[in-house]
Design an enzyme around this catalytic site. Sequence first.
Site, mmCIF file in Angstrom:
data_model
loop_
_atom_site.group_PDB
_atom_site.id
_atom_site.type_symbol
_atom_site.label_atom_id
_atom_site.label_comp_id
_atom_site.label_asym_id
_atom_site.label_seq_id
_atom_site.Cartn_x
_atom_site.Cartn_y
_atom_site.Cartn_z
ATOM 1 N N GLN A 1 43.861 101.876 49.916
ATOM 2 C CA GLN A 1 42.853 101.779 50.971
ATOM 3 C C GLN A 1 41.593 101.089 50.433
ATOM 4 O OE1 GLN A 1 43.388 102.879 54.224
ATOM 5 N NE2 GLN A 1 41.443 101.883 54.669
ATOM 6 N N LYS B 1 47.487 106.975 59.141
ATOM 7 C CA LYS B 1 48.636 106.272 58.555
ATOM 8 C C LYS B 1 49.706 107.279 58.167
ATOM 9 C CE LYS B 1 45.948 102.328 57.075
ATOM 10 N NZ LYS B 1 45.031 101.751 56.088
ATOM 11 N N ASP C 1 50.582 95.762 52.605
ATOM 12 C CA ASP C 1 49.361 95.202 53.199
ATOM 13 C C ASP C 1 49.422 93.670 53.234
ATOM 14 O OD1 ASP C 1 47.414 96.796 54.317
ATOM 15 O OD2 ASP C 1 46.443 97.292 52.409
#
Length: 293
Positions: free
Chosen positions: A98, A54, A121
């Site tokens: 995460q 990422k 997200d």
Amino acid sequence: MPARIIDGKAAAAELRRRVAMEVARLGQDHGLAPGLAVVLVGADAASQVYVRHKARQTVAAGMRSFAHQLAADTSEAELLALIARLNADASVDGILVQLPLPKQIEAAKVISAIAPAKDVDGFHPINVGRLAIGQEALVPCTPLGVMLLVKGVRADLAGLEAVVIGRSNIVGKPVAQLLLAASCTVTIAHSRTHDLPAVARRADILVAAAGKPDMVRGDWIKPGAIVIDVGINRVPTPDGKARLVGDVAFAEAREVASAITPVPGGVGPMTIACLLCNTIKAAASARDLAVSI
Ligand code: NAP
């Protein structure tokens, strides 16, 4: 004729190229450099790999990447304090924590603490709700990638039967919402669904997100269907190593479908590309600017 293979790697590369162009334009016209903060708690090996990818792709697209690596014994309060600082930091446009998180931390609480406008997200209840009622929202990255791949095969999905196998909050449910928003007739199947093969056979668009290697067989597929395999399963090989397979028995399915994603190289690469997309959208929207991606 065997199905066309949907090249997620190429689609993701094209999406990253378009994001990078928009980042450059926003930089030139408005002096803006979108920033993505990625928070990793603990040292889970797979998570570390994802986070590195990422960060690398964020920088490659011309954006700023802020990595926050916290110890495995970080308390929930410490993580929430970091989220509050990132929410208030004007150089941070997107925040991604995460998952999974260590057991002392309640993921739902952390997700709800992220400012919805920075929730790249798309897991915050506000964004989930906005997606459900058809308002502008930050949409989860893997489902967004699924839709881009489907629309790359067929632009107008109205009236098609779509079956999504899996009802998780991160894949199944948001994919189903997006297909519904595209005017498909949507069925969400799960582990308690009766006669799943028969349900799957109704699908013009079949999305498999169950995490069960090779579960969807060739005879579960309606001839001509578009098959999107979200599953990523590591299965042992006779030489003691492992290989990645999807939820769909690819060789069989390819003989029946009209288009199909491979694993790896299908949905997987789209996820980070869509994260970059969400980050630039969040940055632009925070300043009332438009982006065209
Ligand atoms: P998850 O949270 O474990 O959810 C799996 C879903 O599949 C559940 O709703 C479950 O039903 C359903 N299911 C399990 N076994 C089934 C069966 N035998 N028949 C029908 N339905 C069944 O998984 P997830 O996070 O959604 O991920 C799904 C897969 O996608 C995994 O392989 C994951 O690695 C992969 N994935 C890939 C990406 C990517 O490409 N970037 C991103 C995220 C996930 P119940 O609700 O009834 O238990």
